[in-house]
Design a protein around this motif. Structure first.
Motif: not given
Ligand SMILES: [Zn+2]
Length: 476
Positions: A160-164, A439-463
């Motif tokens: 997944l990191l490579l895909s990102l 949920a979303f997988a992101r790369m931060v400083n070369g590391q994979l991190i997972y985040e949950q969207a607790d309010a999907p309709q709000e997009g980023d603000s609800g992460v």
């Protein structure tokens, strides 16, 4: 490109896709054409031991460290990754323990014959002495990794990191592993071995209930103890689950194909009679190749890493996975018997370590505690320590405490859900999606991190940021 190519691409990504349930467009893989026809051991990133076909120069016949790391051999072709191995093949080899050498299997067979020949004549201390003798040097074995192996999760994360990196996407949406965004899942199971164990079940239910924990009971249908509908009904009426354990617990279920077919027909019939969705073999014996003959929704006979069990090995994952139509719920922690009588350990330290490692991967923490081995005060105190620790953990962490049957239902639902575009964000659809969390997988400083969207309709603000730190173990 051609149809054949599309097919390859989908097949190559299937195990990773099922792990995350992310939109397929984010997993664009192709197999390097130069891989060897014969399998061997190699690494995919530091500490990630794999077995399967890969570049010939990278393969070793034995697990001998250092192994060659093929991560630098991943090529990029536009937005497509050209992989030096087939992830589905390698992940299957791990989950189904196909990495075990012929030599080891022969050794297992010889040991098993001696063990079961002695078993009727020996007491517990002699048996555990024999197991210890055999287990000598087990800690030197580096693969599968003791006390928890998460190789399958690491392979998925690295891909997944490579895909990102190559897709240019800043995040990849996926369906969170557990309902309602639980950080991890916890499941207690009790294998009932003897009359003494059966007679202790009522008390054990009271103990479990006093900590607010429900469990499944694995019942041996023949030869060990009489099983009455009243007994099974008592377990169920209190909210506990009933599963079938082997047929007669003689350890010979998978020895011979014809006899297996005779037995499995009986086992399936007991499953129906008991109304059981789940199955476990005696002493965690298993043979994935024959699982098609079981008529159960789920199995619990694969251990994550089991160097001290009669059948050694490990499925190298802390997540459920399918073996054909059967869902496997692996046993991810040490059994009470092995802890007390092989390691001579009457603390919960090892269990704590394992929970920390499993939760760091958001996995399934599953226990086997036998009513038979906790009838005495000393062992019972350790079990109560475990329950007390789990209760504490439950207050601090969002964990899903579930019966195996509930996990089976959820994982099957999740495996049929998908993610669709919804305006600027994404949405989970399918039966049971109301419990699912995007949920979303992101790369931060070369590391994979997972985040949950607790309010999907709000997009980023609800992460809300989640949970990758290994430090949870410290808090236990
Ligand atoms: Zn058993």
């Amino acid at each position: 490109m051609s149809k054949a190519f599309r097919k390859d691409q989908i097949m190559l990504a299937q195990a990773v896709h099922n792990h995350y349930r992310c939109p397929e467009e984010f997993l664009d893989f192709r197999l390097n054409e130069g891989i060897s026809p014969d399998p061997g051991y190699f690494q995919f990133g530091p500490g990630v031991t794999c077995f399967g076909r890969s570049l010939k120069s990278a393969l070793k016949a034995q697990v001998q460290y250092p192994l060659s790391d093929v991560l630098p051999n991943v090529l990029v072709d536009g937005k497509q990754l050209v992989l030096p191995f087939d992830p589905d093949e390698v992940i299957d080899n791990l989950r189904l323990e196909r990495y075990n050498s012929v030599q080891l299997r022969r050794h297992e067979y010889a040991f098993k014959k001696i063990y079961y020949w002695l078993r009727p004549f020996t007491n517990r201390s002699l048996r555990s002495f024999i197991q210890k003798l055999r287990a000598a040097n087990w800690q030197k074995r580096q693969f599968p990794h003791w006390p928890v192996d998460t190789t399958v999760e690491s392979i998925c994360e690295n891909l997944l990191l490579l895909s990102l990196r190559v897709s240019g996407a800043d995040r990849i949406p996926f369906i969170w592993f557990w309902p309602n965004g639980a950080r991890g899942c916890v499941s207690m199971t009790h294998d009932v071995e003897t009359v003494a164990g059966r007679d202790f079940c009522t008390q054990l239910i009271d103990i479990d209930d006093s900590y607010g924990i429900k469990a499944s009971f694995q019942i041996v249908p023949e030869e060990r103890y009489p099983v009455t509908p009243e007994f099974l009904g008592r377990l169920r009426d209190r909210g506990f689950e009933v599963c079938v354990q082997d047929l007669n617990h003689d350890g010979r279920l998978f020895d011979e194909r014809k006899e297996f077919l005779r037995r499995v027909a009986l086992i399936n019939r007991y499953g129906q009679e008991y109304g059981a969705k789940g199955y476990r073999s005696a002493a965690l014996y298993r043979k994935a190749e024959w699982y098609g003959d079981f008529d159960f929704s789920f199995d619990m006979s694969f251990g994550n890493v089991v160097p001290l069990d009669p059948q050694r090995g490990g499925c190298c994952t802390v997540m459920p996975y399918f073996i054909g139509d059967i869902l496997e719920l692996p046993v991810t922690t040490i059994q009470d018997y092995t802890l007390f009588y092989v390691l001579n350990d009457h603390t919960i330290d090892l269990w704590k370590r394992q929970i920390g490692m499993i939760l760091a991967k958001n996995g399934l923490t599953s226990f086997i505690v036998h009513p038979d081995y906790i009838t005495e005060d000393k062992e019972q105190a350790v079990y109560k320590d475990l329950l007390a620790m789990l209760t504490e953990l439950r207050k601090r962490e969002s964990l899903w405490f579930a019966l195996p049957g509930e996990i089976d239902s959820w994982w099957r639902e999740r495996s049929r859900m998908s993610i669709v575009k919804d305006g600027n964000s994404w949405r989970v659809i399918g039966d049971g999606a109301e419990r699912a969390v995007l949920a979303f997988a992101r790369m931060v400083n070369g590391q994979l991190i997972y985040e949950q969207a607790d309010a999907p309709q709000e997009g980023d603000s609800g992460v809300s940021s989640v949970l990758r730190e290994e430090s949870i173990a410290a808090g236990l």
